[in-house]
Structures are given as structure tokens and as C-alpha cells.
Design a protein around this motif. Sequence first.
Motif, mmCIF file in Angstrom:
data_model
loop_
_atom_site.group_PDB
_atom_site.id
_atom_site.type_symbol
_atom_site.label_atom_id
_atom_site.label_comp_id
_atom_site.label_asym_id
_atom_site.label_seq_id
_atom_site.Cartn_x
_atom_site.Cartn_y
_atom_site.Cartn_z
ATOM 1 N N ASP A 164 23.185 31.708 33.444
ATOM 2 C CA ASP A 164 24.252 30.898 34.029
ATOM 3 C C ASP A 164 25.643 31.289 33.541
ATOM 4 O OD1 ASP A 164 22.532 29.412 35.574
ATOM 5 O OD2 ASP A 164 22.348 27.773 34.125
ATOM 6 N N ASN A 165 25.736 31.924 32.380
ATOM 7 C CA ASN A 165 27.046 32.235 31.817
ATOM 8 C C ASN A 165 27.833 33.143 32.740
ATOM 9 O OD1 ASN A 165 28.967 33.777 29.744
ATOM 10 N ND2 ASN A 165 28.346 31.836 28.846
ATOM 11 N N VAL A 166 29.145 32.946 32.789
ATOM 12 C CA VAL A 166 29.982 33.675 33.751
ATOM 13 C C VAL A 166 29.932 35.187 33.558
ATOM 14 C CG1 VAL A 166 32.111 33.478 32.368
ATOM 15 C CG2 VAL A 166 32.247 33.725 34.860
ATOM 16 N N VAL A 167 29.752 35.678 32.337
ATOM 17 C CA VAL A 167 29.713 37.124 32.140
ATOM 18 C C VAL A 167 28.446 37.730 32.729
ATOM 19 C CG1 VAL A 167 31.219 37.095 30.118
ATOM 20 C CG2 VAL A 167 28.743 36.951 29.799
ATOM 21 N N ILE A 168 27.414 36.895 32.957
ATOM 22 C CA ILE A 168 26.196 37.367 33.620
ATOM 23 C C ILE A 168 26.265 37.077 35.116
ATOM 24 C CG2 ILE A 168 23.681 37.165 33.716
ATOM 25 C CD1 ILE A 168 23.775 36.322 30.771
ATOM 26 N N ARG A 169 26.768 35.920 35.504
ATOM 27 C CA ARG A 169 26.854 35.576 36.920
ATOM 28 C C ARG A 169 27.694 36.583 37.704
ATOM 29 N NH1 ARG A 169 28.873 30.563 35.432
ATOM 30 N NH2 ARG A 169 30.539 30.818 36.956
ATOM 31 N N THR A 170 28.706 37.129 37.061
ATOM 32 C CA THR A 170 29.598 38.061 37.764
ATOM 33 C C THR A 170 29.107 39.505 37.712
ATOM 34 O OG1 THR A 170 30.972 38.241 35.766
ATOM 35 C CG2 THR A 170 31.657 36.634 37.438
ATOM 36 N N ALA A 171 27.935 39.745 37.148
ATOM 37 C CA ALA A 171 27.414 41.113 37.040
ATOM 38 C C ALA A 171 27.407 41.855 38.375
ATOM 39 C CB ALA A 171 26.014 41.092 36.419
ATOM 40 N N PRO A 172 26.948 41.237 39.479
ATOM 41 C CA PRO A 172 26.945 41.981 40.747
ATOM 42 C C PRO A 172 28.332 42.452 41.169
ATOM 43 C CG PRO A 172 25.608 39.995 40.925
ATOM 44 C CD PRO A 172 26.356 39.891 39.634
ATOM 45 N N LEU A 173 29.339 41.630 40.919
ATOM 46 C CA LEU A 173 30.704 41.989 41.311
ATOM 47 C C LEU A 173 31.228 43.160 40.479
ATOM 48 C CD1 LEU A 173 32.246 38.428 41.760
ATOM 49 C CD2 LEU A 173 31.351 39.947 43.526
ATOM 50 N N TRP A 174 30.971 43.136 39.198
ATOM 51 C CA TRP A 174 31.445 44.223 38.337
ATOM 52 C C TRP A 174 30.703 45.527 38.626
ATOM 53 C CZ3 TRP A 174 35.932 43.915 36.429
ATOM 54 C CH2 TRP A 174 36.443 42.700 35.956
ATOM 55 N N LEU A 175 29.393 45.435 38.848
ATOM 56 C CA LEU A 175 28.623 46.628 39.180
ATOM 57 C C LEU A 175 29.100 47.228 40.495
ATOM 58 C CD1 LEU A 175 25.244 45.210 37.996
ATOM 59 C CD2 LEU A 175 26.119 47.440 37.268
ATOM 60 N N ALA A 176 29.413 46.370 41.458
ATOM 61 C CA ALA A 176 29.916 46.858 42.743
ATOM 62 C C ALA A 176 31.249 47.575 42.597
ATOM 63 C CB ALA A 176 30.049 45.690 43.730
ATOM 64 N N GLU A 213 34.578 32.795 40.856
ATOM 65 C CA GLU A 213 34.182 34.016 40.164
ATOM 66 C C GLU A 213 34.828 35.261 40.772
ATOM 67 O OE1 GLU A 213 30.549 31.220 39.851
ATOM 68 O OE2 GLU A 213 32.018 31.788 41.385
ATOM 69 N N ARG A 214 34.801 35.341 42.095
ATOM 70 C CA ARG A 214 35.323 36.544 42.749
ATOM 71 C C ARG A 214 36.823 36.698 42.509
ATOM 72 N NH1 ARG A 214 32.846 39.664 46.466
ATOM 73 N NH2 ARG A 214 31.247 38.051 46.737
ATOM 74 N N GLU A 215 37.580 35.611 42.568
ATOM 75 C CA GLU A 215 39.023 35.683 42.304
ATOM 76 C C GLU A 215 39.280 36.177 40.891
ATOM 77 O OE1 GLU A 215 42.944 32.847 41.577
ATOM 78 O OE2 GLU A 215 41.090 31.938 42.351
ATOM 79 N N VAL A 216 38.531 35.631 39.926
ATOM 80 C CA VAL A 216 38.737 36.024 38.537
ATOM 81 C C VAL A 216 38.430 37.511 38.349
ATOM 82 C CG1 VAL A 216 37.916 35.691 36.167
ATOM 83 C CG2 VAL A 216 38.366 33.712 37.622
ATOM 84 N N VAL A 217 37.306 37.973 38.890
ATOM 85 C CA VAL A 217 36.949 39.382 38.774
ATOM 86 C C VAL A 217 38.016 40.265 39.423
ATOM 87 C CG1 VAL A 217 35.312 41.146 39.533
ATOM 88 C CG2 VAL A 217 34.478 39.015 38.527
ATOM 89 N N ASP A 218 38.465 39.899 40.610
ATOM 90 C CA ASP A 218 39.470 40.706 41.309
ATOM 91 C C ASP A 218 40.766 40.818 40.491
ATOM 92 O OD1 ASP A 218 37.758 41.109 43.428
ATOM 93 O OD2 ASP A 218 38.711 39.642 44.752
ATOM 94 N N ARG A 219 41.182 39.712 39.910
ATOM 95 C CA ARG A 219 42.453 39.716 39.201
ATOM 96 C C ARG A 219 42.346 40.411 37.825
ATOM 97 N NH1 ARG A 219 45.424 34.004 39.698
ATOM 98 N NH2 ARG A 219 47.080 35.278 38.767
ATOM 99 N N VAL A 220 41.206 40.243 37.168
ATOM 100 C CA VAL A 220 41.011 40.975 35.909
ATOM 101 C C VAL A 220 40.922 42.470 36.189
ATOM 102 C CG1 VAL A 220 39.414 41.384 33.994
ATOM 103 C CG2 VAL A 220 39.925 39.029 34.713
ATOM 104 N N ALA A 221 40.222 42.841 37.261
ATOM 105 C CA ALA A 221 40.105 44.259 37.622
ATOM 106 C C ALA A 221 41.477 44.857 37.913
ATOM 107 C CB ALA A 221 39.189 44.408 38.827
ATOM 108 N N ALA A 222 42.338 44.079 38.580
ATOM 109 C CA ALA A 222 43.684 44.571 38.849
ATOM 110 C C ALA A 222 44.450 44.819 37.554
ATOM 111 C CB ALA A 222 44.433 43.576 39.737
ATOM 112 N N TRP A 223 44.293 43.925 36.597
ATOM 113 C CA TRP A 223 44.955 44.097 35.293
ATOM 114 C C TRP A 223 44.420 45.333 34.579
ATOM 115 C CZ3 TRP A 223 43.233 44.020 30.164
ATOM 116 C CH2 TRP A 223 44.249 43.984 29.193
ATOM 117 N N LEU A 224 43.121 45.602 34.741
ATOM 118 C CA LEU A 224 42.534 46.779 34.108
ATOM 119 C C LEU A 224 42.994 48.083 34.755
ATOM 120 C CD1 LEU A 224 38.866 45.535 33.532
ATOM 121 C CD2 LEU A 224 40.586 46.006 31.779
ATOM 122 N N GLY A 225 43.670 47.961 35.898
ATOM 123 C CA GLY A 225 44.259 49.136 36.528
ATOM 124 C C GLY A 225 43.337 49.888 37.446
ATOM 125 N N GLU A 226 42.393 49.184 38.057
ATOM 126 C CA GLU A 226 41.506 49.864 39.000
ATOM 127 C C GLU A 226 42.289 50.374 40.207
ATOM 128 O OE1 GLU A 226 38.113 47.667 40.198
ATOM 129 O OE2 GLU A 226 37.487 47.197 38.160
#
Length: 260
Positions: free
Chosen positions: A79-91, A247-260
Motif C-alpha cells: 500500500d505504501n506510495v513508493v510501491i503503489r507508484t512502481a508501474p508509473l516509474w517503471l514506465a 499518485e500520477r501528478e506527484v510522479v509527473d512533477r517529481v520526474a520533471a524536477w529530476l530533469g527527464e
Amino acid sequence: MRRALLALLAAALPAAAAAASLTPPAAWRPAVLDVAVPGGGAERALLLRPADPRGTLVMLPGGDGEVGIAPDGTMEHADNVVIRTAPLWLARGWALLIPDAAGNLRGSRASPDYGAAVAALVAEAERRVPGRVVVVGTSQGAIAATNGAARAPGVSALVLLEAVSRRGGSGETLFDADPGAVTAPVLVVANAADRCPVTPPEDADRVAGAFTGSRRVAVLRVDGAGPDGGSGRACGSLSPHGYRGIEREVVDRVAAWLGE
């Protein structure tokens, strides 16, 4: 083919978000590792990776830190967010390294021994996957992430989701983990809807200010309550504290900060 695979991975998020356990599909190339840590013993961890990884996210969950990784890679507590978002990060092309605590980590994440264990996980990620290594910690896991990033020169960035800034049952906060020793760029993420008393969103600037040795520190503010998943707990994983519903908004915005 690649687009179809990414769509399949991303589509797995709703099921993973609602499930108590998660068995990684073969497309994630799951590998269960026992990472040797200083002082003896090993840290059980699960490595998930896309076909052509851009780097690795070392994902440190909150709570007691127990994920329950089985020999086939199934995670009993997903249930933890770092696991729930795994599909988004892998994608997005990121490999993930998720450790499983052998016992309750509350009260020990700021210790030198656990900082060394996180640094060993970072070194393992560097050895197994090409590209940079980013440490991501949520809630209590943010304490461990800070501690490890202070001790691991290979960390390229540190991302903190709802960092513990006030003392609660564990007796620890991020400020006990030597944040001033972190030199990597730091992103502090705070959800305005978070009602967990140990991670108040109004403390985000104070948390960011503690990273005096970092060459770049930023605060990312989001605002989303989302459904609470029936947990009814302010500090639960399936609540605003765990970014449930955004979850998707958070992943998208963190990814943008990481410079993808």
C-alpha cells in the motif's frame, strides 16, 4: 511494442493502489536480493527494472519498513506510495530497488548503522544498474533516505515525500539524520491536504532549510485529498499523507524536477 509495454505497466497502478499485496509481472524483471550491509547481515531487497533503465530509484517506505518480500518477489504490504507508484516509474524507464526491513525500523532510521545500510543499497544499485541513483523516502522512510544520502557519495538526488518533521511514536525526525551532511540536490514534497501530525505540510520550508550542505534544494507543493481508501487514518498509506488519488501528478512533477 515499447509503447504497448509502457501502457501495460501504467495501467497496473489502480490494481496496485487498492491491493494489500502485489506480485510483480515478468515484464518488471523482478530479482530478490540479499544486500550485505556493514556490521554483518544482509538487507532483503527487490529490484525491478525496465528493459533500458535510465537509473535507479532506491525506494524507502514509511511505517515499520516491513514490505514482506517473498522469494518470488511478491510484496505482502504494497500500500505504501513508493510501491503503489512502481508501474508509473517503471514506465518512465526507472529501475526500482525496494528494501524490506527484517524488523520494526521505528526509532532506528537515524542511527549510523541504518545509514550505512542505506548506503549499501545505493552501492548495490550502482553496481547492478547503469545510470544515476536517486534515493526516495516517504514519511518515516524520509529519515532513512536522509541518513543514507548523507553517507553515500553515489546519490545523485534525494526526494522526500511527507518527511517526518515532528516527534511522534518513533521518537525520531528527519532532523536527527544529519541533513546538513547531504550534498546532493534535494526535493521536499508536501501535500497541503496531509493531516498526519508528524508531517505537517507547513513544515516543508523548515525541512528544506535543514539541508545546508546541498547544492540545490526545492519544495514541491501539491494539494489533493483523493479517496482515503477506507483507511480512515491520518498517517495511513491510503490517505492524503500517502498521496492517495494524486499518485500520477506527484510522479509527473517529481520526474520533471529530476530533469527527464
